[in-house]
Design a protein around this motif. Structure first.
Motif, PDB file in Angstrom:
ATOM      1  N   LEU A 129       4.592   9.240   1.033  1.00  0.00           N
ATOM      2  CA  LEU A 129       4.321   7.948   1.650  1.00  0.00           C
ATOM      3  C   LEU A 129       4.189   6.945   0.750  1.00  0.00           C
ATOM      4  O   LEU A 129       3.593   7.145  -0.498  1.00  0.00           O
ATOM      5  CB  LEU A 129       2.903   8.363   2.657  1.00  0.00           C
ATOM      6  N   SER A 130       4.622   5.557   1.202  1.00  0.00           N
ATOM      7  CA  SER A 130       4.330   4.476   0.618  1.00  0.00           C
ATOM      8  C   SER A 130       3.690   3.537   1.399  1.00  0.00           C
ATOM      9  O   SER A 130       3.536   3.506   2.764  1.00  0.00           O
ATOM     10  CB  SER A 130       5.699   3.549   0.172  1.00  0.00           C
ATOM     11  N   CYS A 131       2.929   2.620   0.782  1.00  0.00           N
ATOM     12  CA  CYS A 131       2.249   1.567   1.225  1.00  0.00           C
ATOM     13  C   CYS A 131       2.208   0.316   0.667  1.00  0.00           C
ATOM     14  O   CYS A 131       2.007   0.372  -0.420  1.00  0.00           O
ATOM     15  CB  CYS A 131       0.688   2.119   1.490  1.00  0.00           C
ATOM     16  N   ALA A 132       2.259  -0.854   1.224  1.00  0.00           N
ATOM     17  CA  ALA A 132       2.528  -1.985   0.579  1.00  0.00           C
ATOM     18  C   ALA A 132       2.074  -3.378   1.510  1.00  0.00           C
ATOM     19  O   ALA A 132       2.275  -3.222   2.961  1.00  0.00           O
ATOM     20  CB  ALA A 132       3.898  -2.450   0.150  1.00  0.00           C
ATOM     21  N   PRO A 133       1.560  -4.259   1.104  1.00  0.00           N
ATOM     22  CA  PRO A 133       1.036  -5.384   1.632  1.00  0.00           C
ATOM     23  C   PRO A 133       2.089  -6.201   2.252  1.00  0.00           C
ATOM     24  O   PRO A 133       3.064  -6.468   1.655  1.00  0.00           O
ATOM     25  CB  PRO A 133       0.128  -5.997   0.916  1.00  0.00           C
ATOM     26  N   SER A 134       1.953  -6.541   3.474  1.00  0.00           N
ATOM     27  CA  SER A 134       3.173  -7.388   3.923  1.00  0.00           C
ATOM     28  C   SER A 134       2.771  -8.839   3.389  1.00  0.00           C
ATOM     29  O   SER A 134       1.866  -9.278   3.209  1.00  0.00           O
ATOM     30  CB  SER A 134       3.009  -7.519   5.486  1.00  0.00           C
ATOM     31  N   GLY A 135       3.892  -9.772   3.466  1.00  0.00           N
ATOM     32  CA  GLY A 135       3.849 -11.213   2.988  1.00  0.00           C
ATOM     33  C   GLY A 135       3.674 -11.420   1.702  1.00  0.00           C
ATOM     34  O   GLY A 135       3.408 -12.462   1.076  1.00  0.00           O
ATOM     35  N   GLY A 136       3.839 -10.238   0.879  1.00  0.00           N
ATOM     36  CA  GLY A 136       4.119 -10.420  -0.679  1.00  0.00           C
ATOM     37  C   GLY A 136       2.683 -10.480  -1.418  1.00  0.00           C
ATOM     38  O   GLY A 136       2.514 -10.905  -2.324  1.00  0.00           O
ATOM     39  N   ARG A 137       1.571 -10.113  -0.545  1.00  0.00           N
ATOM     40  CA  ARG A 137       0.151 -10.220  -1.091  1.00  0.00           C
ATOM     41  C   ARG A 137       0.032  -9.203  -2.309  1.00  0.00           C
ATOM     42  O   ARG A 137       0.894  -8.094  -2.315  1.00  0.00           O
ATOM     43  CB  ARG A 137      -0.741 -10.248  -0.258  1.00  0.00           C
ATOM     44  N   SER A 138      -0.761  -9.491  -3.151  1.00  0.00           N
ATOM     45  CA  SER A 138      -0.997  -8.592  -4.207  1.00  0.00           C
ATOM     46  C   SER A 138      -2.609  -7.758  -3.812  1.00  0.00           C
ATOM     47  O   SER A 138      -3.275  -8.448  -3.316  1.00  0.00           O
ATOM     48  CB  SER A 138      -1.228  -9.393  -5.616  1.00  0.00           C
ATOM     49  N   PHE A 139      -2.306  -6.364  -4.284  1.00  0.00           N
ATOM     50  CA  PHE A 139      -3.583  -5.757  -4.102  1.00  0.00           C
ATOM     51  C   PHE A 139      -4.140  -5.059  -5.521  1.00  0.00           C
ATOM     52  O   PHE A 139      -4.922  -4.067  -5.455  1.00  0.00           O
ATOM     53  CB  PHE A 139      -3.846  -4.825  -2.822  1.00  0.00           C
ATOM     54  N   SER A 140      -3.734  -5.572  -6.733  1.00  0.00           N
ATOM     55  CA  SER A 140      -3.609  -4.989  -7.869  1.00  0.00           C
ATOM     56  C   SER A 140      -5.379  -4.624  -8.325  1.00  0.00           C
ATOM     57  O   SER A 140      -5.418  -3.913  -8.931  1.00  0.00           O
ATOM     58  CB  SER A 140      -3.106  -5.772  -8.883  1.00  0.00           C
ATOM     59  N   GLN A 166      -8.751 -10.113   4.882  1.00  0.00           N
ATOM     60  CA  GLN A 166      -7.790  -8.931   5.310  1.00  0.00           C
ATOM     61  C   GLN A 166      -6.514  -9.043   4.681  1.00  0.00           C
ATOM     62  O   GLN A 166      -6.160  -9.991   4.682  1.00  0.00           O
ATOM     63  CB  GLN A 166      -8.120  -8.576   6.562  1.00  0.00           C
ATOM     64  N   VAL A 167      -5.839  -7.859   4.326  1.00  0.00           N
ATOM     65  CA  VAL A 167      -4.376  -7.900   4.059  1.00  0.00           C
ATOM     66  C   VAL A 167      -3.533  -7.034   4.824  1.00  0.00           C
ATOM     67  O   VAL A 167      -3.940  -5.671   4.973  1.00  0.00           O
ATOM     68  CB  VAL A 167      -4.353  -7.422   2.391  1.00  0.00           C
ATOM     69  N   PRO A 168      -2.810  -7.493   5.711  1.00  0.00           N
ATOM     70  CA  PRO A 168      -1.933  -6.352   6.673  1.00  0.00           C
ATOM     71  C   PRO A 168      -1.266  -5.637   5.524  1.00  0.00           C
ATOM     72  O   PRO A 168      -0.449  -6.013   4.768  1.00  0.00           O
ATOM     73  CB  PRO A 168      -0.985  -7.443   7.132  1.00  0.00           C
ATOM     74  N   LEU A 169      -1.254  -4.372   5.875  1.00  0.00           N
ATOM     75  CA  LEU A 169      -0.439  -3.246   4.965  1.00  0.00           C
ATOM     76  C   LEU A 169       0.369  -2.352   5.983  1.00  0.00           C
ATOM     77  O   LEU A 169       0.394  -2.312   7.351  1.00  0.00           O
ATOM     78  CB  LEU A 169      -1.563  -2.146   4.545  1.00  0.00           C
ATOM     79  N   VAL A 170       1.404  -1.970   5.307  1.00  0.00           N
ATOM     80  CA  VAL A 170       2.599  -1.310   6.130  1.00  0.00           C
ATOM     81  C   VAL A 170       2.791   0.057   5.301  1.00  0.00           C
ATOM     82  O   VAL A 170       3.042   0.039   4.150  1.00  0.00           O
ATOM     83  CB  VAL A 170       3.843  -2.186   6.090  1.00  0.00           C
ATOM     84  N   GLU A 171       2.689   1.289   6.179  1.00  0.00           N
ATOM     85  CA  GLU A 171       2.983   2.509   5.666  1.00  0.00           C
ATOM     86  C   GLU A 171       4.325   2.760   6.127  1.00  0.00           C
ATOM     87  O   GLU A 171       5.014   2.600   7.011  1.00  0.00           O
ATOM     88  CB  GLU A 171       2.138   3.525   6.140  1.00  0.00           C
ATOM     89  N   THR A 172       5.203   3.636   5.045  1.00  0.00           N
ATOM     90  CA  THR A 172       6.377   4.077   5.458  1.00  0.00           C
ATOM     91  C   THR A 172       6.567   5.671   4.892  1.00  0.00           C
ATOM     92  O   THR A 172       5.715   5.871   3.808  1.00  0.00           O
ATOM     93  CB  THR A 172       7.649   3.486   4.955  1.00  0.00           C
ATOM     94  N   GLY A 173       7.637   6.503   5.329  1.00  0.00           N
ATOM     95  CA  GLY A 173       7.518   7.627   4.734  1.00  0.00           C
ATOM     96  C   GLY A 173       7.172   8.934   5.470  1.00  0.00           C
ATOM     97  O   GLY A 173       7.335   9.943   5.120  1.00  0.00           O
ATOM     98  N   GLY A 174       6.674   8.904   6.707  1.00  0.00           N
ATOM     99  CA  GLY A 174       6.100   9.832   7.340  1.00  0.00           C
ATOM    100  C   GLY A 174       7.450  10.632   7.961  1.00  0.00           C
ATOM    101  O   GLY A 174       8.602  10.018   8.066  1.00  0.00           O
TER     102      GLY A 174
END
Length: 122
Positions: free
Chosen positions: A20-31, A1-9
């Protein structure tokens, strides 16, 4: 699992836009993953909104097609959901999620963000 963080609401009037934006925390890649957006309105089941494959293929729920655009920047490890012409019925908590499968089913997504509230006033 990869923790994800949403912003922009936020709160917007009908007809307005949000991104809205979503990025994994901790610099992990989900490419190489499929990234999806889901939403849940009060008293309703969580529903699929949109998904994007690593290749850039996209898919939308009929209710948002033509108004929402999903995109991803693999270099920035960020997925976006541009929401235009928002309607009061779009009001919900929006969740970003990751899957290893090309699926619309929430059970196929193994990593989720905490959600971000989108409220559209009439």
């Amino acid at each position: 699992q990869v923790p994800l963080v949403e912003t922009g609401g936020g709160l917007v009037q009908a007809g307005g836009s949000l991104r809205l934006s979503c990025a994994p925390s901790g610099g992990r890649s989900f490419s190489l993953n499929v990234m999806g957006w889901f939403r849940q309105a009060p008293g309703k089941e969580r529903e699929f909104v949109s998904r994007i494959a690593w290749s850039g293929n996209t898919d939308y729920a009929d209710s948002v097609k033509g108004r929402f655009t999903i995109s991803r920047d693999n270099a920035k490890n960020t997925v976006y959901l541009q929401m235009n012409n928002l309607k009061p019925e779009d009001t919900a908590v929006y969740y970003c999620a990751r899957s290893l499968r090309w699926s619309r089913v929430s059970d196929d997504f193994d990593s989720w963000g905490q959600g971000t509230q989108v409220t559209v006033s009439s």
